[in-house]
Design a protein around this motif. Structure first.
Motif, short mmCIF file in Angstrom:
data_model
loop_
_atom_site.label_atom_id
_atom_site.label_comp_id
_atom_site.label_asym_id
_atom_site.label_seq_id
_atom_site.Cartn_x
_atom_site.Cartn_y
_atom_site.Cartn_z
N LEU A 190 -35.38 -79.17 22.04
CA LEU A 190 -36.70 -79.60 22.52
C LEU A 190 -37.74 -78.56 22.13
O LEU A 190 -37.45 -77.36 22.10
N LYS A 192 -41.99 -78.04 22.92
CA LYS A 192 -43.30 -78.49 23.41
C LYS A 192 -44.43 -78.00 22.51
O LYS A 192 -45.53 -78.56 22.53
N MET A 229 -42.24 -85.67 24.94
CA MET A 229 -41.03 -85.02 25.43
C MET A 229 -39.94 -86.03 25.78
O MET A 229 -38.75 -85.80 25.53
N GLN A 230 -40.31 -87.16 26.33
CA GLN A 230 -39.31 -88.17 26.69
C GLN A 230 -38.54 -88.64 25.45
O GLN A 230 -37.33 -88.86 25.50
N GLN A 232 -38.13 -86.84 22.62
CA GLN A 232 -37.28 -85.72 22.21
C GLN A 232 -36.01 -85.67 23.06
O GLN A 232 -34.91 -85.41 22.55
N GLN A 233 -36.17 -85.90 24.34
CA GLN A 233 -35.01 -85.83 25.24
C GLN A 233 -33.97 -86.90 24.90
O GLN A 233 -32.76 -86.64 24.93
N LEU A 236 -32.13 -85.79 21.78
CA LEU A 236 -31.25 -84.68 22.09
C LEU A 236 -30.01 -85.14 22.85
O LEU A 236 -28.87 -84.79 22.49
N GLN A 237 -30.20 -85.92 23.90
CA GLN A 237 -29.06 -86.32 24.72
C GLN A 237 -28.06 -87.16 23.94
O GLN A 237 -26.84 -87.05 24.15
N VAL A 260 -37.23 -77.70 31.12
CA VAL A 260 -36.90 -79.09 30.80
C VAL A 260 -35.68 -79.16 29.89
O VAL A 260 -34.90 -80.12 29.96
N LEU A 261 -35.47 -78.14 29.05
CA LEU A 261 -34.27 -78.12 28.22
C LEU A 261 -33.03 -78.03 29.10
O LEU A 261 -32.05 -78.78 28.90
N ASP A 263 -32.73 -78.91 32.25
CA ASP A 263 -32.58 -80.15 33.01
C ASP A 263 -32.03 -81.28 32.14
O ASP A 263 -31.21 -82.09 32.59
N THR A 264 -32.48 -81.33 30.89
CA THR A 264 -32.04 -82.39 29.98
C THR A 264 -30.56 -82.25 29.66
O THR A 264 -29.81 -83.24 29.65
#
Length: 434
Positions: A190, A192, A229-230, A232-233, A236-237, A260-261, A263-264
Motif C-alpha cells: 500500500l 498513500k 486506498m480501498q 489498493q487494499q 493486496l489482499q 492501514v497496512l 490492518d489490511t
C-alpha cells in the motif's frame, strides 16, 4: 521502489560511505529486495558473474517485468535451497530468488472482476461485435472510479492501458510460482503518497531512457491523482491470499500507510491468531510443552519401526505449508515506520513470521532518518532482520550500498561484521525457504 513519489526526478542514492574491499562477501551476503530487471543491461551474464552478492531477491512490479524476472530466474535461479546454503558449494556465482507481484503504484491498472459490479465492465458477447467507443468509455469509467480526485481529462485516461482483470493476474502469478518453487510474492503493498505520472507530451518519446524497462515513471512529472486506498487494499489482499494458498513468503511495500497496512494484512489472518498463554496458564504447563502447540509449521511426528519391531517416533519437518488465507512469512521491505509500530507486527499472536529489511537509499536518506533507524533496528528481533539494496540495477553501486547497510545493522546490534553477515544470511534463508 519507494523513491518515485516526488514532483521531480529522484536524486541518485548516496555513495557508499565505506569501501567494501574488506567486506566478508565469502560468507554470503544476501540482497532481500531489489529491482535489477528495471535496467536489464545490468543483468548480462558477464555482469552477474562479477557480482559478489550470493543471492538477489528480484521483485516484479507490473505487467512489463513479470516475464523478465522469470527469464533471469530460469538462468540463475536457485533450484535447491539446501545446496545454496552449503558453504563448500562449488558454485559460488550469484543466484536469484524471483518474486512475482503487482506493486501498489500500478494497482490502478487492475480491476477486480470477482465482485458483482466491477469498475471495468466492457465485455462484448463476441469478438465480431467490438465497439471501440464503448470499450474506451469503460476504460475511462474504471480509472475515474479508482483514482482520486476523479480525473476529468479524457486524454490522460485514454493514454493509460486497458485494465487487466485481477483474476488474470492471479492466474499468471500462480503459474510463475508453480514454475519456481522457491519464488516469493512481491512486490505488493500500500502507498498513500504515490501519484500517477503525467502523460508524456506528444513528440517527447526521444527523452525516454531506452535502457529502462517500459512501464515505469521514466522521469515524468507527477499528476495530482492517487490510487484510492480501498482499491489498493483489494489488490493486496488477493495477492496475500494467493501467497497463503501456495505457502510463499511475501515482500511488502508500505509508504505513509503503516497503520492501514497492518490492518489490511491482519484482516487476512483474522480467526487464525496464535493463542497467547497467560502467566498463570504457562505455570500450569510442563516446561517446553507449550512450544509449537499452535504453530502449523512445527514438525510432524511420523511413526517408524525400530529393529525390535517397536514403534518409535521421529520428527519430519514440514516445508512450504499452504492452504491458509495469509502468507506464512512477510518481510516489511525498507520499513520506514516507527519502532513503536513494530510491536503490533511482532506480537506473539501474529500467525505469520514477520521480518523487516532496510536499505541505505530509503532508510538513510538524511541524518534524521538515520537517527530514527537506530531505534527501529534495535526494535527488530535479531532473528527477523534483513538487508536490501532496493536498487534498480545490479552492480558495484548496489553492492556498496548493501555492504553499508550490513555494517550499519551490525554496529547498532553490537555484532562484528562477520557475525552479522552470518546471522542475516540465516535470517534470509528462513524468510525465503521457511
Amino acid at each position: 521502489m519507494c523513491q518515485e513519489d516526488k514532483d521531480t526526478a529522484s536524486p541518485p542514492p548516496p555513495k557508499p560511505a565505506h569501501g567494501d574491499e574488506s567486506f566478508p562477501w565469502h560468507l554470503g551476503a544476501y540482497d532481500a529486495h531489489c529491482h535489477p530487471t528495471d535496467t536489464m543491461s545490468s543483468l548480462s551474464p558477464s555482469s552477474i558473474a562479477a557480482l559478489r552478492t550470493r543471492v538477489l531477491a528480484i521483485m516484479a512490479t507490473r505487467s512489463q517485468d513479470q516475464q523478465l524476472v522469470a527469464d533471469v530466474a530460469a538462468d540463475h535461479g536457485i533450484n535447491d535451497a539446501d545446496s545454496e546454503s552449503e558453504p563448500d558449494s562449488a558454485d559460488t556465482s550469484c543466484k536469484v530468488v524471483p518474486a512475482f507481484g503487482w506493486h501498489p503504484w500500478f494497482s490502478y491498472q487492475l480491476y477486480d472482476d470477482t465482485v458483482p459490479n466491477p469498475t471495468y465492465n466492457y465485455n462484448p458477447s463476441n469478438t465480431d461485435n467490438h465497439d471501440a467507443s464503448a470499450e474506451e468509455d469503460a476504460k475511462i469509467a474504471h480509472y475515474q472510479a479508482v483514482l482520486s480526485p476523479t480525473p476529468q481529462d479524457r486524454s490522460l485516461l485514454s493514454s493509460l492501458p486497458t485494465p487487466t482483470p485481477l483474476s488474470s493476474l492471479l492466474s499468471s502469478t500462480r503459474e510463475y510460482l508453480s514454475s519456481f518453487p522457491l519464488a516469493l510474492v512481491g512486490e505488493v503493498g500500500l502507498d498513500k503518497g504515490f501519484r500517477l505520472p503525467q502523460q508524456r507530451p506528444p513528440g517527447d518519446d526521444y527523452s525516454r531512457d531506452e535502457n529502462l524497462t517500459p512501464g515505469g515513471r521514466e522521469g515524468r512529472l507527477l499528476s495530482p491523482f492517487r490510487v484510492q486506498m480501498q482499491h489498493q487494499q483489494a489488490i493486496l489482499q488477493a495477492q496475500l491470499r494467493l501467497a497463503g494458498e501456495m505457502g510463499r513468503a511475501v515482500s511488502v511495500h508500505g509508504v505513509q500507510a503503516h497503520g492501514v497496512l497492518y490492518d489490511t494484512i491482519a484482516a487476512c489472518w483474522k480467526g487464525h491468531e496464535k493463542k497467547v498463554l497467560s502467566r498463570r496458564d504457562k505455570k500450569r504447563i510442563a516446561p517446553g510443552a507449550e512450544e509449537g502447540s499452535d504453530d502449523d509449521d512445527d514438525d510432524d511426528e511420523e511413526a517408524s519401526s525400530d529393529n525390535d519391531g517397536s514403534k518409535a517416533k521421529k520428527k519430519k519437518k514440514k516445508r512450504n505449508i499452504g492452504g491458509k488465507p495469509f502468507p506464512p512469512r512477510i518481510c516489511l521491505h525498507s520499513y520506514s515506520g516507527s519502532a513503536d509500530m513494530l510491536k503490533q507486527w511482532f506480537h506473539p499472536a501474529v500467525p505469520s513470521t514477520i521480518f523487516a529489511s532496510f536499505s541505505t537509499g530509503v532508510n538513510m536518506g538524511s541524518a534524521a532518518a538515520k537517527e530514527k533507524l537506530v531505534a527501529v533496528v534495535r526494535a527488530v528481533p535479531d532473528d527477523r532482520i534483513l538487508v536490501e539494496s532496493d536498487m534498480h540495477a545490479a552492480g558495484d553501486e548496489a553492492e556498496g550500498l548493501l555492504a553499508d547497510m550490513y555494517r550499519f545493522v551490525c554496529e547498532v546490534k553490537g555484532w562484528g561484521v562477520e557475525e552479522g553477515v552470518e546471522r542475516i544470511g540465516g535470517n534470509f534463508r528462513r524468510f525465503v525457504y521457511g
